[in-house]
Design an enzyme around this catalytic site. Sequence first.
Site, short mmCIF file in Angstrom:
data_model
loop_
_atom_site.label_atom_id
_atom_site.label_comp_id
_atom_site.label_asym_id
_atom_site.label_seq_id
_atom_site.Cartn_x
_atom_site.Cartn_y
_atom_site.Cartn_z
N TYR A 143 0.86 -1.18 0.00
CA TYR A 143 0.00 0.00 0.00
C TYR A 143 0.90 1.23 0.00
CZ TYR A 143 -3.60 3.27 1.78
OH TYR A 143 -4.47 4.33 1.96
N LYS A 148 -1.73 -1.42 -3.80
CA LYS A 148 -2.73 -0.35 -3.80
C LYS A 148 -1.98 0.96 -3.98
CE LYS A 148 -5.99 2.09 -0.77
NZ LYS A 148 -6.57 2.17 0.59
#
Length: 290
Positions: A132, A160
Amino acid sequence: MFEGVYVAAATPFTHNELDEKAFRELIRFLINGGVSGIVPCGTTGESPTLSHKEHNRVIEIAVDECKGKVKVLAGTGSNSTAEAVSLSQHAEQTGVDGVLLTTPYYNKPTQEGLYEHYKTIAESIKIPVMLYNVPSRASVGISVETIVRLFDVKNIVAIKEATADLNRTSQILQGTKHKMEVLSGDDATNLPLMALGGVGMVSVIANIAPKLCSDMVKAMNNNDLKQAQEIHYKLLDLSNSLFTETNPIPVKYALTKMGIFQNELRLPLVPLSKQAQPILDHDLKSLGLI
């Protein structure tokens, strides 16, 4: 593996305690909206203010509600590698489908430190790992070179990207020969990221508009760009107004207006200001959500 709409789920509180009933209701609402998975204990879930006991319990509830229906991608990141290992191992034992690991915040590791951090956590578990990248919150980002290097770790399979930097997305896909799954972490650029080869989104707006988000992804997967564009522009104003103040302040207000949550946050976050409320009300009404 992680294609589609994953919802960065908000965590409900009542009298400063975890509201398990409301959380289960939210998950059922999201599943009925056609999402692919739930992401408990992310930033939208106010993970910084959850105790370890609460953190683990939120993941357990998500697994219980989602089992056999949609996937659970648990937020288990930390700026302490040892803590992230512990949270990730508990999530694995609970039965999640994967973990989402935020970039370590505040201590500002070097790229070598980031590599060792993620590699250590990934090697402590057997389930898939999604990186992320969110430099706006962590003050440090994972370089494309480090991401490509980490992709060689067996169970690091996805990222992400919450930068809205489409050039970075292209470089990540190119550097991993389009094999790493890239998901958008910025709702306003969900569609353009998918057009580059991304496989979906880890979304805030999907908390309140799961069906529209799911329909947009389906349209893209069916090569119906016109339909996907129509939904993108329909959601655009709301995507932006959900970030007029710090996430998850606006989305919790919206969920309250929709009758799913009570508008309760944990300090240092406070409810949406009166000045911002009419903007969000307008965008929610325009989509027929309230």
